[in-house]
Each structure stands twice: as C-alpha cells, then as structure tokens.
Scaffold this motif. Structure first.
Motif, PDB file in Angstrom:
ATOM      1  N   ALA A 179      14.370  58.831  -2.472  1.00 20.06           N
ATOM      2  CA  ALA A 179      14.174  57.543  -3.136  1.00 20.06           C
ATOM      3  C   ALA A 179      13.300  57.662  -4.377  1.00 20.06           C
ATOM      4  N   CYS A 180      12.346  58.564  -4.358  1.00 20.40           N
ATOM      5  CA  CYS A 180      11.452  58.719  -5.503  1.00 20.40           C
ATOM      6  C   CYS A 180      12.196  59.160  -6.758  1.00 20.40           C
ATOM      7  N   TRP A 181      13.314  59.877  -6.586  1.00 23.28           N
ATOM      8  CA  TRP A 181      14.088  60.393  -7.718  1.00 23.28           C
ATOM      9  C   TRP A 181      15.212  59.460  -8.142  1.00 23.28           C
ATOM     10  N   ARG A 182      15.619  58.536  -7.289  1.00 16.72           N
ATOM     11  CA  ARG A 182      16.820  57.744  -7.585  1.00 16.72           C
ATOM     12  C   ARG A 182      16.731  56.946  -8.875  1.00 16.72           C
ATOM     13  N   PRO A 183      15.587  56.278  -9.187  1.00 16.56           N
ATOM     14  CA  PRO A 183      15.551  55.531 -10.448  1.00 16.56           C
ATOM     15  C   PRO A 183      15.837  56.413 -11.664  1.00 16.56           C
ATOM     16  N   LEU A 184      15.303  57.622 -11.679  1.00 15.71           N
ATOM     17  CA  LEU A 184      15.520  58.501 -12.825  1.00 15.71           C
ATOM     18  C   LEU A 184      16.987  58.908 -12.932  1.00 15.71           C
ATOM     19  N   PHE A 185      17.608  59.230 -11.810  1.00 15.56           N
ATOM     20  CA  PHE A 185      19.024  59.598 -11.857  1.00 15.56           C
ATOM     21  C   PHE A 185      19.898  58.390 -12.216  1.00 15.56           C
ATOM     22  N   GLN A 186      19.520  57.219 -11.739  1.00 13.90           N
ATOM     23  CA  GLN A 186      20.318  56.023 -12.020  1.00 13.90           C
ATOM     24  C   GLN A 186      20.216  55.587 -13.480  1.00 13.90           C
ATOM     25  N   LEU A 187      19.044  55.761 -14.087  1.00 15.42           N
ATOM     26  CA  LEU A 187      18.802  55.259 -15.447  1.00 15.42           C
ATOM     27  C   LEU A 187      18.745  56.372 -16.488  1.00 15.42           C
ATOM     28  N   ARG A 188      19.143  57.560 -16.135  1.00 14.42           N
ATOM     29  CA  ARG A 188      18.984  58.738 -16.995  1.00 14.42           C
ATOM     30  C   ARG A 188      19.675  58.598 -18.352  1.00 14.42           C
ATOM     31  N   ARG A 189      20.676  57.742 -18.454  1.00 11.45           N
ATOM     32  CA  ARG A 189      21.407  57.569 -19.720  1.00 11.45           C
ATOM     33  C   ARG A 189      21.225  56.172 -20.314  1.00 11.45           C
ATOM     34  N   HIS A 190      20.282  55.411 -19.799  1.00 12.12           N
ATOM     35  CA  HIS A 190      20.082  54.036 -20.282  1.00 12.12           C
ATOM     36  C   HIS A 190      19.501  54.066 -21.700  1.00 12.12           C
ATOM     37  N   PRO A 191      20.150  53.408 -22.650  1.00 12.80           N
ATOM     38  CA  PRO A 191      19.672  53.466 -24.042  1.00 12.80           C
ATOM     39  C   PRO A 191      18.338  52.762 -24.273  1.00 12.80           C
TER      40      PRO A 191
END
Length: 228
Positions: free
Chosen positions: A86-98
């Motif tokens: 869970a600690c990594w999910r935000p980064l993987f989910q938003l990794r391409r957010h402009p």
C-alpha cells in the motif's frame, strides 16, 4: 519475513538492476524519478562500504541489499500486474500524472521506502544474520545520515528556482509537511516493535498492515496534483 534471495545478491547486482531501470523508464516517469534518487543513495552506500566506513560491513551490506530488495519487489509486482504494498501504490498509480512534480515523486518514493520498507528490512536483516535490532543501530544511523544528506540535495535540485517559485506556491507547503528525519526516527521505533512482536504472528501482521496503510496515506498526500 526475510527475503534471503536478495540477501545473497551482491550490491553490484542491485546497482545493475537500478541502472537498467534508469535506462528503461521515461525520464519524467515517477518511478524513474525516485529510482535515480535511490540509485545515488545505493552508490553512495557502496562507496562507503568499499572505504570501510561502516563498523560492521557485513551487516551494512545485508541491510542495504535487503532494503533495496523491497523496492525492487514492488517494481516487479507492478510490472506483473500484481498489487505492490500500500505504501507504494500511490506512486505507481500517479507515476505519469502531469500535475505531479518531480520533487513530489522523489519524496513519495523516499516516504514509502523509509517509512515502511526500512523497518521491515531491519527485521529481515536480523533474521538473516541472527542478531538483534540494537546490533544494527550504528549501520541504521549511518545509512540514515546518507539519506538525510541526499534528501537535502534532492530538494535543492528538484525544487523550482526562486524565479519560478512564489511563497504561496502549494508545493512549498506540501513538501514542508514531511520530514525524512522524523520518518527515520519513527521507522526505528517500528522496527524494534516488529522485532518484539515477531512471536505474535497475528499482531505483527496487523501492525505491518497498519504501518503500510499509514505510509501509503502520507504518500498519497505528497502526490497531490498541483497546478502549474
């Protein structure tokens, strides 16, 4: 808990994997941003190991490799369409957010890796070496000092310049709300608690899940999209 397959892997192999990721990922990708930061940390630790700067090089090397292994396992999970911690999910989910800036990606990755992975890596290392957390405190502190120094450089390198940054820019408040030093102190406490709870599987598992979720929440806040 120990990921012994990573413990048996030389630091050079961990570095090679991170360099391969650096070459593969688009520069603006959020994982790529964090990977560059973490590659610099691991290279610095490797130099200090070679120079004999750690009181116990074997323990420092084991902690370094097991620590890195948890990040690389998260990368592997995402690549295979499995859920990373869970600690990594935000980064993987938003990794391409402009709307998320490079500094946010870097700090969110550091938050996940320090706030969650490091505590578990201390326990992994104790399991692997047959020692107690207190036996790793010098190595933990030395790695922490390197991370704090690097975080300062990351903030300097990735924070917009004074000609672009206004005092009211939300990023000044967002990144100012998180401290690596406070996170590191909390991690040491969490590692000691997990070690003390290792004979109580249910409680240890619940503690780990709550830690993972709390660190993930902080990471999601750090990745709040901001207007240009």
């Amino acid at each position: 808990m120990a990921q012994l397959e990573h413990f048996t892997t030389p630091v050079d192999a961990v570095l090679a994997r991170m360099r391969a990721l650096d070459a593969e990922l688009p520069e603006r990708d959020g994982i790529a941003v964090f990977n560059r930061v973490y590659l610099a940390v691991t290279e610095e630790v490797d130099r200090h190991l070679a120079d004999g700067d750690f009181p116990d090089p074997r323990a420092a090397s084991a902690l370094d490799v097991l620590f890195a292994g948890r990040y690389l396992s998260a990368v592997d999970a995402a690549a295979r369409d499995r859920r990373p911690p869970a600690c990594w999910r935000p980064l993987f989910q938003l990794r391409r957010h402009p709307g998320v800036r490079p500094l946010q990606f870097a700090l969110a990755g550091i938050n996940a890796h320090i706030g969650h992975d490091l505590a578990l890596a201390v326990v992994d290392t104790c399991d692997a070496l047959g020692c107690e957390p207190a036996d790793l405190e010098d190595e933990f502190d030395r790695v922490g000092e390197l991370l704090v120094a690097l975080e300062e450089r990351v903030r300097e390198d990735l924070m917009p310049g004074p000609d672009l940054l206004q005092i009211a820019d939300p990023i000044t408040h967002l990144v100012g709300s998180w401290s690596l030093e406070r996170a590191r102190d909390a991690t040491w406490t969490a590692a000691r608690a997990l070690w003390a709870l290792r004979r109580f599987d249910d409680v240890a598992e619940e503690f780990t899940e709550r830690l993972d979720a709390a660190v993930g929440l902080a990471g999601r806040m750090l990745l709040t999209p901001l207007a240009d």
